[in-house]
Design an enzyme around this catalytic site. Structure first.
Site, PDB file in Angstrom:
ATOM      1  N   TYR A 160      27.821  24.584  26.530  1.00 39.38           N
ATOM      2  CA  TYR A 160      27.201  24.127  25.284  1.00 39.38           C
ATOM      3  C   TYR A 160      27.436  25.115  24.150  1.00 39.38           C
ATOM      4  O   TYR A 160      27.785  24.725  23.027  1.00 39.38           O
ATOM      5  CB  TYR A 160      25.710  23.948  25.543  1.00 39.38           C
ATOM      6  CG  TYR A 160      24.899  23.435  24.384  1.00 39.38           C
ATOM      7  CD1 TYR A 160      25.031  22.128  23.934  1.00 39.38           C
ATOM      8  CD2 TYR A 160      23.953  24.250  23.759  1.00 39.38           C
ATOM      9  CE1 TYR A 160      24.260  21.647  22.887  1.00 39.38           C
ATOM     10  CE2 TYR A 160      23.176  23.782  22.715  1.00 39.38           C
ATOM     11  CZ  TYR A 160      23.335  22.487  22.277  1.00 39.38           C
ATOM     12  OH  TYR A 160      22.578  22.016  21.239  1.00 39.38           O
ATOM     13  N   LYS A 179      29.472  24.279  20.715  1.00 34.80           N
ATOM     14  CA  LYS A 179      28.824  24.376  19.412  1.00 34.80           C
ATOM     15  C   LYS A 179      29.475  25.446  18.534  1.00 34.80           C
ATOM     16  O   LYS A 179      29.514  25.299  17.303  1.00 34.80           O
ATOM     17  CB  LYS A 179      27.333  24.659  19.592  1.00 34.80           C
ATOM     18  CG  LYS A 179      26.552  23.468  20.140  1.00 34.80           C
ATOM     19  CD  LYS A 179      26.764  22.221  19.308  1.00 34.80           C
ATOM     20  CE  LYS A 179      25.805  21.112  19.660  1.00 34.80           C
ATOM     21  NZ  LYS A 179      26.088  19.864  18.874  1.00 34.80           N
TER      22      LYS A 179
END
Length: 276
Positions: free
Chosen positions: A166, A170
């Site tokens: 993640y 991002k």
């Protein structure tokens, strides 16, 4: 007249949570919204909420990671409302593990939904935007400022244990934003990122037994934050609490307004004062 009157917006992952609040906020300000969710029911519910409030919206259900979805999403805006002015890449979820336990499937799934999907949607939007700009120039008309808002996280700006996938996705969103800001400036498109801190949604809903899950295309993904950890996290936030989805939507809205027409390639942290 709202600040976004006659604008057309697409918002991925807008059937629930933050995405729903973004769609509702843009619609309240006059935008016509294409609502997306993995499942048809929540997408239709958001559309109904917008229409009940006097706004205009249509649903485009489906996974943002599916081949051909990006083109269908963009075309829905064109076919339903005649153009495309605001693009919000919000869809996503987390699938956490420390790196030695993280599988290739976990890595690929999270990179696909958080980074590859926005890339595909923006790629699909380019011909529509370029054609609209060309038409305006040929007619001697002013070129309106269009908006892209990509959603990131404090995990992407500072990393987070258990979220190598993640955090990497991002962080990649920031690179995508900065590059598109340079490529699309000639179209009078601003491209910015909002990085969320701790926002209370179903993905962070307190789970005392640690067994809360969500279904992602038939796969049960563990979500939720232990209540004790949640309390500790909130104590680290200068404002003393987690954010509400409506407050997260407000940060996105800032980049959609005319007042931000000369702001591009920026990352706004929406984290109650907490930052890495």
């Amino acid at each position: 007249m709202g600040t976004l009157e006659n604008k057309v917006a697409i918002v991925s992952g807008s059937g629930r949570g933050i995405g729903r609040e973004i769609a509702l906020k843009l619609a309240r300000e006059g935008a016509k919204v294409v609502v997306n969710d993995l499942d048809a029911e929540p997408a239709d519910e958001t559309v109904a909420a917008i229409e009940d409030a006097g706004g205009l919206a249509v649903a485009c259900a489906g996974s943002v990671t599916e081949d051909g979805f990006a083109e269908r999403f963009v075309q829905t805006a064109v076919d339903s409302f005649g153009g495309l002015d605001i693009m919000v890449n919000n869809a996503g979820y987390t699938w956490d593990s420390v790196i030695q336990k993280m599988t290739d499937e976990q890595w690929d799934a999270i990179l696909d939904v958080h980074l590859k999907a926005p890339f595909r949607i923006l790629r699909a939007a380019q011909p529509v935007i370029a054609a609209a700009v060309k038409k305006a120039k040929a007619a001697g008309e002013p070129i309106p400022c269009r908006k892209v808002v990509n959603i990131s996280s404090l995990a992407g700006t500072g990393g987070n244990p258990g979220q190598a996938n993640y955090s990497s996705a991002k962080a990649g969103v920031t690179g995508l934003t900065k590059t598109l800001a340079k490529e699309w400036g000639r179209y009078n498109v601003t491209v910015n990122t909002v990085a969320f801190g701790f926002i209370k949604t179903r993905l962070t809903e307190a789970s005392a037994d640690g067994q809360a899950t969500i279904d992602v295309q038939g796969k049960e993904i563990k979500v939720g934050v232990n209540p004790d950890l949640m309390t500790a996290m909130e104590q680290m936030i200068p404002l003393g609490r987690a954010g509400a989805p409506s407050e997260a939507a407000g940060a996105v809205y800032l980049f959609c307004t005319p007042e931000s027409d000369y702001v591009s390639a920026q990352t706004l942290v929406c984290g109650g004062g907490f930052n890495f």
